[in-house]
Design a protein around this motif. Sequence first.
Motif, PDB file in Angstrom:
ATOM      1  N   HIS A  43      44.806  43.026  36.824  1.00 42.48           N
ATOM      2  CA  HIS A  43      44.494  41.646  37.160  1.00 42.48           C
ATOM      3  C   HIS A  43      45.703  40.746  36.910  1.00 42.48           C
ATOM      4  CE1 HIS A  43      40.230  41.663  38.196  1.00 42.48           C
ATOM      5  NE2 HIS A  43      40.066  42.591  37.266  1.00 42.48           N
ATOM      6  N   THR A  44      45.979  39.895  37.880  1.00 43.03           N
ATOM      7  CA  THR A  44      46.933  38.812  37.693  1.00 43.03           C
ATOM      8  C   THR A  44      46.131  37.523  37.550  1.00 43.03           C
ATOM      9  OG1 THR A  44      47.144  38.282  40.048  1.00 43.03           O
ATOM     10  CG2 THR A  44      48.537  40.053  39.182  1.00 43.03           C
ATOM     11  N   GLU A  45      46.811  36.417  37.432  1.00 45.39           N
ATOM     12  CA  GLU A  45      46.093  35.146  37.329  1.00 45.39           C
ATOM     13  C   GLU A  45      45.327  34.824  38.604  1.00 45.39           C
ATOM     14  OE1 GLU A  45      48.869  32.135  36.309  1.00 45.39           O
ATOM     15  OE2 GLU A  45      49.264  32.912  34.289  1.00 45.39           O
ATOM     16  N   GLU A  46      45.753  35.395  39.712  1.00 41.94           N
ATOM     17  CA  GLU A  46      45.149  35.049  40.998  1.00 41.94           C
ATOM     18  C   GLU A  46      44.207  36.109  41.541  1.00 41.94           C
ATOM     19  OE1 GLU A  46      48.498  34.382  43.478  1.00 41.94           O
ATOM     20  OE2 GLU A  46      49.062  32.507  42.506  1.00 41.94           O
ATOM     21  N   GLN A  47      44.494  37.394  41.273  1.00 40.35           N
ATOM     22  CA  GLN A  47      43.725  38.438  41.922  1.00 40.35           C
ATOM     23  C   GLN A  47      43.944  39.778  41.230  1.00 40.35           C
ATOM     24  OE1 GLN A  47      45.283  39.071  45.868  1.00 40.35           O
ATOM     25  NE2 GLN A  47      47.399  39.101  45.162  1.00 40.35           N
ATOM     26  N   ARG A  48      43.166  40.766  41.660  1.00 37.14           N
ATOM     27  CA  ARG A  48      43.418  42.134  41.242  1.00 37.14           C
ATOM     28  C   ARG A  48      44.387  42.755  42.245  1.00 37.14           C
ATOM     29  NH1 ARG A  48      38.722  44.788  42.305  1.00 37.14           N
ATOM     30  NH2 ARG A  48      37.827  44.745  40.209  1.00 37.14           N
ATOM     31  N   ILE A  49      45.459  43.364  41.733  1.00 36.26           N
ATOM     32  CA  ILE A  49      46.343  44.115  42.606  1.00 36.26           C
ATOM     33  C   ILE A  49      46.087  45.592  42.345  1.00 36.26           C
ATOM     34  CG2 ILE A  49      48.112  42.340  42.877  1.00 36.26           C
ATOM     35  CD1 ILE A  49      49.717  43.667  40.691  1.00 36.26           C
ATOM     36  N   ASP A  75      55.543  45.166  43.686  1.00 40.17           N
ATOM     37  CA  ASP A  75      54.646  44.233  43.014  1.00 40.17           C
ATOM     38  C   ASP A  75      53.797  44.910  41.946  1.00 40.17           C
ATOM     39  OD1 ASP A  75      53.471  41.681  42.638  1.00 40.17           O
ATOM     40  OD2 ASP A  75      51.748  42.256  43.878  1.00 40.17           O
ATOM     41  N   ARG A  79      54.742  46.749  36.879  1.00 43.88           N
ATOM     42  CA  ARG A  79      53.712  46.367  35.916  1.00 43.88           C
ATOM     43  C   ARG A  79      53.162  47.600  35.200  1.00 43.88           C
ATOM     44  NH1 ARG A  79      51.654  41.011  37.505  1.00 43.88           N
ATOM     45  NH2 ARG A  79      52.556  40.430  39.521  1.00 43.88           N
TER      46      ARG A  79
END
Length: 247
Positions: A43-49, A75, A79
């Motif tokens: 999870h990022t602040e905006e969405q799940r990658i 991307d 991580r």
Amino acid sequence: MAQWMTGEVIENHAWNNELFSLRVRVPKPFEFIAGQFVRLGLHTEEQRIQRAYSLVNGPDDPILDFLVNRVHDGDFSPRLHDLRAGQSIEVSQPPSGFFTLNEVPEGESLWLISTGTGIGPYLSMLTTTIPYERFARIHLIHAVRYEADLAYQQQILDWVAAHPGQLHYQPVVSREDATGALRGRIPSLIVDGQLEAALGDELNENAQVMLCGNPEMIRDAKQVLADKGLPKNLRRKPGNVTVEHYW
């Protein structure tokens, strides 16, 4: 639709600066067929990658294992590279994919040909009894750019010792000389006969070949194998070559 479970990273093992194995514990038994893949998610602040990765561990191993190469401008893989034991990661279920031995017709020899992290599904298969029961000769071929990219070598050599005369391992390194390794690209090594000579076996109508990894290798290897009379394996028409485009 895929569902997600939260796993715990228990190890991030570095093979070199870019190649690593991420080992994950999940809260309940995880059933899959050797050769299948799942999606890992963060999870990022905006969405799940999320990205797809094959399972390297065997179906009976409770710890999930993923072989990953860090892409610096990517991307997701950077991580994963930064994850440490105790951190969380999401794993999709159920697993997916048909790059399994169930899809491979009968034959005398099995050639497991991979580039880079594409060796992962084969390692999972080799933890099971299936290839040893079905094929008289098994050849694991792993092509990489540098010798340091040859992951899981001790495990592979242990399997070779446990199956003398049946399982053979042939590394291929393209950008430097390495002891025991062939030098070059898989398609060229098939064309000039070096791969068959190194393994003491023939790529003929009695061989079953699996190709996993770089799309260019798969494209070119499929062609040279077809030229040798080994067509692609299709569900409606069984052949000799089963493929998986790994990235």
